[in-house]
Write a protein that holds these residues in place. Structure first.
Motif: not given
Ligand code: NSS
Length: 433
Positions: A33-35
């Motif tokens: 999730s994202g980074g």
């Protein structure tokens, strides 16, 4: 492989925070999730959360962590942190994430039917349920050996290719044997009996084979059979020892395996009830009991899976059913001297609908009676010459039993089908993989 000392997940979960650890194993779950990539690493000793943050490690390693699918094998370096939200309360923040082998899309997603899970059994064995079962199963065998070694028994080994039936001709598997035909063993009992004369008390563990056409939840064609035979033991002596053995097994299983019982959602209080004495019910009473519960059995009927299921209602712990009519049981059972329509046998039935887990009893030990019994059952005397010989040279009263290991595991763990109790179940329509 290599120089780096790896810590097992189990040890990591017990270690104090802030250490740098090297772990390796398989991605049990992963999502990004994202980074940030959240993975759960599995290695056979436990599960631990690993978080991999963009910027905290080499870019290529972060991308690999993002790309790696469930069941990829990985090596991770990171620092350990306490995290009450993570499974086991610990989290590893990765400073290195190496994918050893990228897994393809894993065919098990959690929505499979039982049949599909059997088709991919080689992969389903990675599930927490199967791993927990295999651990408890190994420990049950360990405990059986501990119990019987401590009780003066010697472990012995018997053949798989045999020439005679033990438990009736209808479930024999025939196999070509050079120019001849032999059978796969149904039970090692008769061979065990040959060894009590030198060793007194013996036990063995090996597969038994039954060409069972019944497709119930407790029948395998190849099952693991733990068998015991002891000189000078009466049927009662044997039952008393079995009670001690089973309560020892249940107690130790609760102590050793709280985590596995939890994975399998098995309520340990069910096993706490396995304490001596176990009720003893004569066949005649069992028949009455079953009929009161709505069955329509008559004298001489055997109890099958459905009947035993009904019979176990109302019992909280295992119980014995004894004194069966002789026609229901195999030729080697000793007749009850006070009522020779009956045999001095016992079946041990597990509660909660599980039913028969053990079958045993006293053996015919007088020569002339054994010869009569062999005739009565239309068996060939020549096939049993060696067995009859045992009654010619210093015969003694003796008893024994056979325990279906897979059935015992099924009951201890509360499994709904015997196929979950061993890695590769063999059934009428299942011999792959
Ligand atoms: O047929 S038994 O009741 N008895 C015997 O074979 C004796 N000759 C054993 C002995 O006294 N040494 O089988 C014993 C147990 C039975 O209670 C079950 O727990 C198990 O073996 N059993 C099976 N487990 C799984 N699948 C099948 N088909 C099966 N048949 C028996």
């Amino acid at each position: 492989v290599g120089e780096t000392p790896f810590t097992s997940v189990g040890d990591a979960l017990r270690a104090p925070a802030d250490q740098t650890l090297h772990l390796r194993g398989w991605l049990h779950r992963t999502r990004s999730s994202g980074g940030i990539v959240f993975s759960v690493l599995r290695d056979g000793t436990g599960l631990i959360q690993v978080t991999t943050k963009k910027g905290s490690l080499a870019e290529a390693e972060f991308e690999a962590a993002q790309k790696a699918l469930t069941e990829s094998s990985v090596e991770v370096e990171g620092t350990l942190h306490d995290d009450p939200r993570a499974p086991g309360g610990k989290e590893v923040r990765a400073s290195s994430f190496k994918v050893v082998s990228f897994a393809e899309n894993f065919p098990i997603t959690g929505k499979e039917t039982d049949e599909t899970l059997l088709d991919v059994r080689h992969l389903w064995l990675r599930s927490r349920e199967m791993a927990a079962t295999m651990k408890v199963r190994a420990s049950v065998l360990d405990l059986l050996r501990e119990f019987y070694d401590g009780a003066g028994y010697t472990e012995v080994h018997c053949p798989t290719f045999v020439t005679g039936q033990t438990e009736g001709g209808s479930t024999l598997f025939k196999v070509p044997y050079f120019d001849d035909e032999v059978f796969l063993t149904q039970s090692s009992q008769l061979y065990l009996e040959t060894m009590i004369f030198s060793l007194g008390r013996v036990y063995t563990l090996q597969p038994s084979f039954r060409a069972e056409k019944s497709r119930t939840r407790r029948h395998l064609t190849e099952y693991w059979h733990f068998e015991v035979e002891a000189a000078w033991y009466s049927n009662d002596d044997m039952m008393a020892e079995e009670e001690r053995m089973l309560s020892f097994l249940a107690k130790r299983t609760i102590e050793r395996h709280p985590a596995e019982l939890e994975v399998l959602k098995r309520d340990p209080t069910k096993l706490k009830a396995v304490e001596p004495p176990f009720p003893r019910v004569k066949y005649a009473e069992a028949l009455e009991l079953a009929n009161k519960k709505g069955l329509h059995l008559k004298w001489g009927d055997d109890f099958g899976y459905e009947e035993e299921k009904v019979l176990t209602e109302g019992f909280e712990k295992p119980f014995f059913v004894t004194h069966f009519p002789k026609e229901v049981k195999a030729f080697y059972h000793r007749l009850d001297p006070s009522d020779p329509k009956l045999v001095l046998n016992h079946d041990l039935l597990a509660p909660e609908g599980y039913g028969e887990v053990i079958g045993g009893g006293e053996r015919v030990w007088e020569l002339d009676i054994l010869l009569d019994r062999i005739k009565e059952y239309n068996l060939s005397e020549a096939d049993y010459k060696w067995y009859v010989d045992l009654r010619r040279y210093g015969s003694v009263p003796h008893s024994g039993y056979g325990l279906g290991v897979d059935r015992l595991v099924m009951y201890l763990l509360g499994l709904d089908h015997i196929k979950w109790a061993l890695p590769y179940p063999r059934m009428m329509r299942r011999v792959y993989p």
